[in-house]
Design a protein around this motif. Sequence first.
Motif, PDB file in Angstrom:
ATOM      1  N   TYR A 159       0.821  -1.211   0.000  1.00 25.06           N
ATOM      2  CA  TYR A 159       0.000   0.000   0.000  1.00 25.06           C
ATOM      3  C   TYR A 159       0.861   1.270   0.000  1.00 25.06           C
ATOM      4  O   TYR A 159       0.463   2.287  -0.576  1.00 25.06           O
ATOM      5  CB  TYR A 159      -0.992   0.008   1.173  1.00 25.06           C
ATOM      6  CG  TYR A 159      -0.367  -0.079   2.553  1.00 25.06           C
ATOM      7  CD1 TYR A 159      -0.074   1.068   3.281  1.00 25.06           C
ATOM      8  CD2 TYR A 159      -0.081  -1.318   3.127  1.00 25.06           C
ATOM      9  CE1 TYR A 159       0.487   0.989   4.547  1.00 25.06           C
ATOM     10  CE2 TYR A 159       0.491  -1.399   4.383  1.00 25.06           C
ATOM     11  CZ  TYR A 159       0.773  -0.247   5.095  1.00 25.06           C
ATOM     12  OH  TYR A 159       1.341  -0.333   6.340  1.00 25.06           O
ATOM     13  N   CYS A 222      -5.381   0.115   0.418  1.00 27.80           N
ATOM     14  CA  CYS A 222      -5.586   0.760   1.720  1.00 27.80           C
ATOM     15  C   CYS A 222      -6.964   0.443   2.293  1.00 27.80           C
ATOM     16  O   CYS A 222      -7.143   0.404   3.514  1.00 27.80           O
ATOM     17  CB  CYS A 222      -5.418   2.275   1.606  1.00 27.80           C
ATOM     18  SG  CYS A 222      -3.719   2.816   1.334  1.00 27.80           S
ATOM     19  N   TYR A 228      -3.323   2.534   7.362  1.00 26.51           N
ATOM     20  CA  TYR A 228      -2.710   2.440   6.035  1.00 26.51           C
ATOM     21  C   TYR A 228      -2.794   3.782   5.307  1.00 26.51           C
ATOM     22  O   TYR A 228      -1.823   4.231   4.690  1.00 26.51           O
ATOM     23  CB  TYR A 228      -3.414   1.369   5.198  1.00 26.51           C
ATOM     24  CG  TYR A 228      -3.035  -0.057   5.525  1.00 26.51           C
ATOM     25  CD1 TYR A 228      -2.290  -0.377   6.660  1.00 26.51           C
ATOM     26  CD2 TYR A 228      -3.446  -1.107   4.700  1.00 26.51           C
ATOM     27  CE1 TYR A 228      -1.964  -1.695   6.951  1.00 26.51           C
ATOM     28  CE2 TYR A 228      -3.121  -2.421   4.986  1.00 26.51           C
ATOM     29  CZ  TYR A 228      -2.385  -2.705   6.114  1.00 26.51           C
ATOM     30  OH  TYR A 228      -2.062  -4.007   6.401  1.00 26.51           O
TER      31      TYR A 228
END
Length: 260
Positions: A159, A222, A228
């Motif tokens: 991510y 994400c 994240y």
Amino acid sequence: MTFQIERIKINIEPLRQEIINHKVYAAIKDVEDLKIFMKFHVYAVWDFMSLLKALQNNLTCTSIPWFPKGSADTRYLINEIVVGEESDVDLEGNRKSHFELYLDAMQQCGADTAQIQKFIKVLKETNDLDTSFKYAETPVEAQNFVNFTFDIINSQKDYLQSAIFTFGREDLIPGMFISIVNDIHQNFPESISIFKYYLDRHIEVDGDHHSHLALQMTENLCAQNDDYWQEAELATIDSLKKRLDLWNGAYNEINLRRHS
């Protein structure tokens, strides 16, 4: 588009504007100035390809035996981008990666490719960035830029890789730079036709189709994880700061040439 994507875009906009309006573009007056810029920029073109392949390795199965890995939607997104970046076409219709196309552009205008070629040669032999930087005498700003990219690659956090790929790389070529290159091309078409084509392809492929794919990829990775998204935003900000430093290095060398 999710509110998280919009939030990142809003928060990084001041840095994006600093990059888009950087003084390095106005400093480029002729082919000699462009050669200096390309000597710095080629490292960003190369490590972009490494970031791309890190994403493909993390999001798809690239080993044997093959097994389904992750989301098929995300696999499609990264594979589609890889096809365009790793096997695009040059002016004659020959298949080339964007890095190879950039090297062709450097060679056509007489820019020194020995440095980046030596860097790649030593890296193949040693798999050590610091040793390769040393032997190639890579500018320190380019070293810092590449080191940051590889820190993100080595984090194994897909991510974060996707975030800096999406927000830190895909759409940072300003109209002013395109205008400058077009002006130089009018005077020296035999010297920078490949570079002009590279930029045109970058805008056509990366700035349009690939940017939408990359946004969706980051959104998928994400998902609904607030941690994240926060990490992604911070990494993106750091990546943009490294780009500013890279441009500062190119500007300083161009300025030094002009006053030497």
